[in-house]
Scaffold this active site. Structure first.
Site: not given
Ligand code: 13P
Length: 255
Positions: A9, A11, A95, A97, A165, A171, A211, A232-233
């Site tokens: 993802n 983002k 998600h 967010e 999640e 994050g 994470s 994510g990251g």
């Molecule tokens: P991180 O892997 O950056 O924690 O993000 C997870 C996420 O929100 C994937 O959708």
């Protein structure tokens, strides 16, 4: 039995040139026979060029959100048919967010998941509790409610992926332990068995997100009800995403 899925993802990251170089790194490093499905979910404006960049590779593409209507006066929104036209096959819905920053709620997410599957795409539906909810012992109540609000037997099981999640792990560098994640995944699979049936529940992939990094992926992927990751990251760095894919591949039992 369930093919692992490692989904990135992205983002709101990456310009076109950054995205091109990321995908070049992925394509160069990916072992196409690794037995893991790989998905990238770029921002909307990258979908057409990224479809071109991954053509003739096993990498799949998804979007990060979709509006529930097919078209209309919804300034700034993008519909499922528009997403499908890019070649994307999956859409992340709900998600954390989207829920916590943009205020999306169960009834709207219910419509969005149905719009995705009606459009022939797969919905990756996200659930997860906040830190406050976990500390109050409400994790299972929260994910049960989020599932009940949206997942029903009218959603074709082969067009559904669930992503657990925990909001406190997104994050933050804090990952759920493999045991914490497995416990919730097993609970979610039990709920899928109630909604569909036990056999069908065994076919639906449940991803972990929060994470996920090269250093923790192997332990997470080794859990019996963790069928991949929503990253994510670490999905923005080709070497890290490839290492997570390799960890998932190593967890697949030899046939
Ligand atoms: P991180 O892997 O950056 O924690 O993000 C997870 C996420 O929100 C994937 O959708």
């Amino acid at each position: 039995m369930r093919t692992p899925l490692i989904a990135g993802n992205w983002k709101m990251h990456d310009t076109l040139s950054e995205a091109r170089s990321l995908v070049t790194g992925l394509v160069e490093g990916l072992d196409a026979a690794c037995g893991v499905e790989v998905l990238i979910c770029p921002a909307f404006q990258l979908l057409f060029p990224m479809a071109k960049a991954i053509a003739d590779t096993p990498i799949q593409m998804g979007a990060q959100n979709a509006h529930e209507a097919t078209h209309g006066a919804f300034t700034g929104e993008v519909s499922v048919p528009m997403i499908a036209e890019t070649g994307a096959t999956q859409v992340i819905i709900g998600h954390s967010e989207r829920r916590h920053v943009f205020g999306e709620k169960g009834d709207q997410l219910n419509k969005k998941v149905r719009a995705v599957v009606s459009g022939g795409l797969t919905a990756i539906y996200c659930v997860g509790e906040t830190l406050e909810e976990r500390e109050a012992g409400k994790t299972k109540d929260v994910v049960r409610r989020q599932m009940d609000e949206v997942v029903g037997s009218d959603v074709p099981a082969d067009k559904l992926v669930i992503a657990y999640e925990p909001v406190w792990a997104i994050g933050t560098g804090k990952t759920a332990t493999p045991q914490q994640a497995q416990e919730v995944h097993a609970f979610l699979r039990g709920q899928l068995a109630e909604i569909y049936d036990a056999t069908t529940a065994e076919t639906i992939r449940i991803l972990y997100g929060g994470s996920v990094k090269p250093g923790n992926a192997a332990d997470l992927m080794g859990q019996s009800d963790i069928d991949g990751a929503l990253v994510g990251g670490a999905s923005l760095v080709a070497a890290d995403f490839l290492a997570i894919i390799a960890a998932a591949a190593a967890a697949v039992p030899a046939s």
